[in-house]
Design a protein around this motif. Structure first.
Motif, mmCIF file in Angstrom:
data_model
loop_
_atom_site.group_PDB
_atom_site.id
_atom_site.type_symbol
_atom_site.label_atom_id
_atom_site.label_comp_id
_atom_site.label_asym_id
_atom_site.label_seq_id
_atom_site.Cartn_x
_atom_site.Cartn_y
_atom_site.Cartn_z
ATOM 1 N N ILE A 13 54.445 25.085 29.108
ATOM 2 C CA ILE A 13 54.376 25.486 27.860
ATOM 3 C C ILE A 13 55.827 25.391 27.279
ATOM 4 O O ILE A 13 56.770 25.613 27.921
ATOM 5 N N GLU A 14 55.954 24.709 25.981
ATOM 6 C CA GLU A 14 56.941 24.305 25.443
ATOM 7 C C GLU A 14 56.882 24.987 23.808
ATOM 8 O O GLU A 14 56.237 24.193 23.107
ATOM 9 N N TYR A 15 57.809 25.602 23.655
ATOM 10 C CA TYR A 15 57.908 26.284 22.213
ATOM 11 C C TYR A 15 59.351 25.971 21.561
ATOM 12 O O TYR A 15 60.223 25.974 21.889
ATOM 13 N N ARG A 16 59.221 25.452 20.380
ATOM 14 C CA ARG A 16 60.563 25.133 19.528
ATOM 15 C C ARG A 16 60.097 25.801 18.116
ATOM 16 O O ARG A 16 59.565 25.165 17.193
ATOM 17 N N PHE A 17 60.361 26.993 18.055
ATOM 18 C CA PHE A 17 60.143 27.920 16.921
ATOM 19 C C PHE A 17 61.275 27.653 16.065
ATOM 20 O O PHE A 17 62.600 28.019 16.297
ATOM 21 N N ALA A 18 61.194 27.265 14.703
ATOM 22 C CA ALA A 18 62.372 27.539 13.793
ATOM 23 C C ALA A 18 62.203 28.665 12.906
ATOM 24 O O ALA A 18 61.355 29.020 12.243
ATOM 25 N N THR A 19 63.182 29.573 13.630
ATOM 26 C CA THR A 19 63.223 31.104 12.846
ATOM 27 C C THR A 19 64.335 31.055 11.834
ATOM 28 O O THR A 19 65.056 30.255 11.765
ATOM 29 N N ILE A 20 64.069 31.981 11.032
ATOM 30 C CA ILE A 20 64.998 32.237 9.870
ATOM 31 C C ILE A 20 66.136 33.207 10.209
ATOM 32 O O ILE A 20 65.633 34.434 10.558
ATOM 33 N N ARG A 21 67.170 32.874 10.228
ATOM 34 C CA ARG A 21 68.130 33.942 10.846
ATOM 35 C C ARG A 21 68.830 34.649 9.739
ATOM 36 O O ARG A 21 69.441 35.938 10.165
ATOM 37 N N ASN A 22 68.614 34.665 8.538
ATOM 38 C CA ASN A 22 69.171 35.307 7.607
ATOM 39 C C ASN A 22 68.098 36.192 6.797
ATOM 40 O O ASN A 22 67.924 36.351 5.643
ATOM 41 N N THR A 23 67.059 36.773 7.509
ATOM 42 C CA THR A 23 65.868 37.203 6.804
ATOM 43 C C THR A 23 66.345 38.636 6.149
ATOM 44 O O THR A 23 65.702 39.275 5.142
ATOM 45 N N SER A 24 67.448 39.110 6.493
ATOM 46 C CA SER A 24 68.270 40.486 5.783
ATOM 47 C C SER A 24 68.427 40.319 4.427
ATOM 48 O O SER A 24 68.603 41.136 3.822
ATOM 49 N N GLU A 25 68.524 39.017 4.188
ATOM 50 C CA GLU A 25 69.126 38.484 2.671
ATOM 51 C C GLU A 25 68.040 38.897 1.613
ATOM 52 O O GLU A 25 68.311 39.051 0.432
ATOM 53 N N SER A 26 66.632 38.826 2.073
ATOM 54 C CA SER A 26 65.663 39.048 0.997
ATOM 55 C C SER A 26 64.369 39.684 1.605
ATOM 56 O O SER A 26 64.359 39.062 2.653
ATOM 57 N N PRO A 27 63.758 40.441 1.007
ATOM 58 C CA PRO A 27 62.331 40.800 1.389
ATOM 59 C C PRO A 27 61.426 39.515 1.599
ATOM 60 O O PRO A 27 60.435 39.397 2.640
ATOM 61 N N ALA A 28 61.692 38.539 0.648
ATOM 62 C CA ALA A 28 60.771 37.362 0.694
ATOM 63 C C ALA A 28 61.293 36.507 1.940
ATOM 64 O O ALA A 28 60.073 36.189 2.652
ATOM 65 N N LEU A 29 62.114 36.308 2.378
ATOM 66 C CA LEU A 29 62.481 35.658 3.715
ATOM 67 C C LEU A 29 61.858 36.619 5.005
ATOM 68 O O LEU A 29 61.545 35.678 5.684
ATOM 69 N N LYS A 30 62.052 37.639 4.711
ATOM 70 C CA LYS A 30 61.486 38.555 6.008
ATOM 71 C C LYS A 30 59.916 38.536 6.006
ATOM 72 O O LYS A 30 59.197 38.138 7.036
ATOM 73 N N ALA A 31 59.395 38.272 4.806
ATOM 74 C CA ALA A 31 57.763 37.977 4.682
ATOM 75 C C ALA A 31 57.408 36.816 5.438
ATOM 76 O O ALA A 31 56.549 36.498 6.076
ATOM 77 N N ILE A 32 58.269 35.731 5.083
ATOM 78 C CA ILE A 32 58.142 34.279 5.464
ATOM 79 C C ILE A 32 58.198 34.188 7.093
ATOM 80 O O ILE A 32 57.433 33.329 7.390
ATOM 81 N N GLU A 33 59.209 34.779 7.355
ATOM 82 C CA GLU A 33 59.500 34.743 8.757
ATOM 83 C C GLU A 33 58.163 35.115 9.661
ATOM 84 O O GLU A 33 57.726 34.937 10.649
ATOM 85 N N ALA A 34 57.716 36.412 8.933
ATOM 86 C CA ALA A 34 56.518 37.021 9.898
ATOM 87 C C ALA A 34 55.224 36.213 9.748
ATOM 88 O O ALA A 34 54.592 36.242 10.636
#
Length: 254
Positions: free
Chosen positions: A59-80
């Motif tokens: 199994i190989e996962y390469r997940f592009a995560t958003i490291r600055n989700t704390s900057e906006s609720p929108a980014l947090k929702a997109i990451e989820a």
């Protein structure tokens, strides 16, 4: 052979085609005024080898995560949302690493529950993210062999509003009448590409004519909008992935 489930969220808000055309204009103009918080992507890499009864699954996962989700609720929702799509976990509230653990446990208890000795299985999932002023695009590429005559692959595109964090769907971009004309244009373009004119001719080539129409798997860029169809969605495996692009001019004429 194990196929991948698709998770499609529907937005409550209703917009018109002008939303798409405005987004395309922003991509070209590059306006920076009142720009919402932009996602900062970084890669989370996870490699695992599962073994059971003489068989193994890489199994190989390469997940592009958003490291600055704390900057906006929108980014947090997109990451989820991206976590749910990538790891195929529903109603999950943890982070990407925790979702990976859950996904791997599920593979261990389902795929490897009935294995062939000495068989090697492979699951590879990669993602990347891009942002342009008000939109974020998340691309997931899957490739796997989990038994059967051949492996399976696919590409998923998810487009989000950076202001609201909601995923944009065709229902937000097109009215019902526009959607009907859109389906007709997509069918016509496919027929032109493959030099046929009838459903019977499409069927002979391996298409499933009754399933040809707009898909929620689309990409918005400066060309217009491109619809992507993975193997088995509108045609047989041998046809491979199919894409249909509608230009800005074609969209304006809908």
């Amino acid at each position: 052979m194990v196929t991948f489930k698709k998770h499609k969220r529907r937005l409550a808000m209703k917009k018109s085609l002008t939303v798409l055309l405005a987004a395309l204009a922003l991509l070209q103009i590059g306006c920076r005024s009142h720009r919402p918080a932009q996602p900062q992507f970084e890669q989370l890499a996870i490699d695992t080898l599962l073994e059971r009864d003489g068989a193994d699954c890489r199994i190989e996962y390469r997940f592009a995560t958003i490291r600055n989700t704390s900057e906006s609720p929108a980014l947090k929702a997109i990451e989820a949302a991206n976590i749910g799509y990538f790891f195929q976990v529903e109603a999950f509230e943890g982070n990407a690493a925790q979702a990976a653990e859950l996904a791997i446990r599920e593979i261990d208890t389902t795929l490897l529950a009935d294995v062939q000795p000495t068989q090697t299985y492979e699951i590879s999932i990669e993602s990347e993210g891009h942002a342009s002023d008000t939109l974020a695009t998340y691309v997931i590429t899957r490739s796997s062999y989990t038994g059967g005559a051949h492996g399976i692959y696919g590409i998923e595109y998810h487009t989000y509003s950076l202001k609201s964090g909601l995923e944009i769907t065709t229902g937000d971009l097109f009215t019902e009448s526009q959607a009907e004309r859109l389906d007709e244009i997509i069918r016509k373009k496919i027929c032109e590409t493959y030099h046929v004119t009838t459903d019977d001719e499409l069927s002979e080539l391996g298409f499933f004519p009754e399933y040809i129409g707009a898909t929620e798997n689309f990409l918005i860029d400066d060309r217009g909008i491109t619809f992507f169809y993975n193997p088995y969605e509108i045609g047989c495996y041998a046809l491979g992935g199919i894409e249909v692009t509608l230009t800005r001019e074609e969209l304006s004429a809908l």
